[in-house]
Structures are given as C-alpha cells and as structure tokens.
Motif scaffolding. Structure first.
Motif, PDB file in Angstrom:
ATOM      1  N   LEU A  89      -9.796 -22.795  16.700  1.00 41.79           N
ATOM      2  CA  LEU A  89     -10.688 -22.840  15.541  1.00 41.79           C
ATOM      3  C   LEU A  89     -10.725 -21.499  14.812  1.00 41.79           C
ATOM      4  N   TYR A  90     -10.672 -20.430  15.583  1.00 39.44           N
ATOM      5  CA  TYR A  90     -10.689 -19.099  14.961  1.00 39.44           C
ATOM      6  C   TYR A  90      -9.416 -18.867  14.146  1.00 39.44           C
ATOM      7  N   THR A 124     -13.261  -8.155  14.895  1.00 38.63           N
ATOM      8  CA  THR A 124     -12.326  -9.200  14.487  1.00 38.63           C
ATOM      9  C   THR A 124     -11.078  -9.177  15.372  1.00 38.63           C
ATOM     10  N   SER A 175      -1.157 -17.725   5.835  1.00 40.74           N
ATOM     11  CA  SER A 175      -2.019 -18.892   5.987  1.00 40.74           C
ATOM     12  C   SER A 175      -1.311 -19.989   6.773  1.00 40.74           C
ATOM     13  N   TRP A 193      -7.683 -20.318   6.668  1.00 38.55           N
ATOM     14  CA  TRP A 193      -8.479 -20.644   5.475  1.00 38.55           C
ATOM     15  C   TRP A 193      -8.736 -19.393   4.642  1.00 38.55           C
ATOM     16  N   LYS A 194      -9.011 -18.285   5.296  1.00 38.76           N
ATOM     17  CA  LYS A 194      -9.240 -17.038   4.560  1.00 38.76           C
ATOM     18  C   LYS A 194      -7.979 -16.628   3.798  1.00 38.76           C
ATOM     19  N   TRP A 229      -9.675 -20.670  10.942  1.00 39.84           N
ATOM     20  CA  TRP A 229     -10.553 -19.938  10.020  1.00 39.84           C
ATOM     21  C   TRP A 229      -9.786 -18.808   9.332  1.00 39.84           C
ATOM     22  N   ARG A 266      -7.536 -18.940   0.806  1.00 38.10           N
ATOM     23  CA  ARG A 266      -8.436 -18.585  -0.299  1.00 38.10           C
ATOM     24  C   ARG A 266      -7.874 -17.421  -1.089  1.00 38.10           C
TER      25      ARG A 266
END
Length: 211
Positions: free
Chosen positions: A85-86, A121, A196, A92-93, A89, A96
C-alpha cells in the motif's frame, strides 16, 4: 578469533549486499527521484532513513528475530500488505507530478521539519518492505555456517550497513548534480511517469505475491 576462516563467507555476503544496492529497488528509486526533484540534502536525509531501516532489519536477522516472521506467516503477510500500500501511495504521488501543469522548482530550500520527514519516509519505505528482511536472512546465511560464532553475523550486518550507506548516499550525490537536474527539468513528466509505473508495479506485485 580466526577471522581468516570466515573471511570468504563474509566477503560473499558483502558481494550480495553490493548487488542489492546496485539493483533499482524501491529504496534506490526513491533516493534517485528525490535527488532529481528536490535536490541533494533531502535525498541524503531519505538515504539515512533507508539505511536506518536496513540496520534494523539486519540487526533483527542477526539476532534471529527474523525467524519469528518466517514462522508466523501472518506477521510477514501484514508487513507485505503495508509495504504494498505504501508503494502504491508513492506511485500516486509520482502520477500526480505527471499530471501537474506547473513545473516544480529544483533544489528547494529545506523547510523546518523537512529533514525529519524525509528520514521517516526512507525509514518507513525500507521497514515496510518484507524483501528487506528476507534479503538479510539470505545474506547472513551466505556468510555463516553452523559452526560460525555469533560475531560473524554482526560483522556482516555492520559491513552491510556501511555499504548500504555509501551506495544510497552516492545515488543522492550523483543524481543531484547540476547536469542531472538540467536533464530532469527537461524531462520531468516522462521521468515521473516511469517512477510512478515502477512504484505501482512493485506495490501490486507485493500485494499479490503469495510468497
């Protein structure tokens, strides 16, 4: 202590660690991406977090705590879910960033708390990667035998952490040079798209893996 008897195994373990650092895994990709987009200092802080996460897994493996994760499958499964999941994420960043119409400034001035944020992080990225502890188990297994004393494992861990630090910080310095940042400025969107896709692939692979 008869170090020479165990030297070949220790060097073999170190070679595996070097190969791991040279491989474009999630941590390496994150360091390179941060160096390109935000500059050297944030990338170094991120590298420090990655190395600390690696040190934690390495120490756990040397102490035999990793056997708990392999014995109780649900613990490793939980780590794998969180890690997957990380990574999604992070994908997704990056996506974007691809969709953003405004170019981001390079080498941003570090804000207060930025160092802590980047360190955390990197630490979380490595801590939630179950392959990290598996890699440490395999690495230590290469360097020790049934008759090896306990100190051999810790020599492998200490040397491995040192090699990991040199490798990740080296990426931070290499990809934050003026030449690399100019290349990134011209191709920000394609590069962000690649990151990504790689993060997304790694995350989905982690979530769908049965091993």
């Amino acid at each position: 202590m008869h170090v020479d008897i165990h030297l070949s195994g220790i060097l073999l373990a170190y070679s595996m660690i070097v190969i791991g650092v040279l491989s474009p895994g999630p941590a390496v990709l994150a360091v390179i991406g941060t160096a390109l987009e935000r500059g050297r200092e944030p990338a170094v802080y991120l590298s420090a977090g990655v190395v600390c996460g690696s040190a934690l897994w390495g120490t756990a493996a040397a102490l035999g705590m990793s056997a708990i994760l392999t014995k109780y499958a649900y613990a490793l499964y939980l780590v794998k879910i969180v890690g997957g999941l990380y990574l999604l994420w992070l994908a997704w960043k990056s996506f974007r960033s691809v969709m953003s119409a405004q170019e981001k400034a390079m080498n941003l001035d570090a804000k207060r708390g930025n160092a802590k944020q980047m360190w955390f992080t990197g630490f979380l990225l490595h801590l939630t990667n179950p392959k990290a502890v598996i890699a440490w188990i395999a690495t230590i297994a290469l360097g020790v035998t049934e008759t090896s004393p306990a100190w051999v494992s810790f020599v492998i861990v200490i040397g491995g952490i040192t090699l990991s630090a040199l490798g990740h910080i080296g990426y931070a310095f290499l990809f934050s040079t003026d030449r690399m940042t100019r290349v990134y400025a011209k191709a920000r969107r394609p590069i962000a798209f690649v990151f990504s896709a790689l993060f997304g692939f790694a995350g989905l692979k982690l979530l769908t893996s049965r091993a």
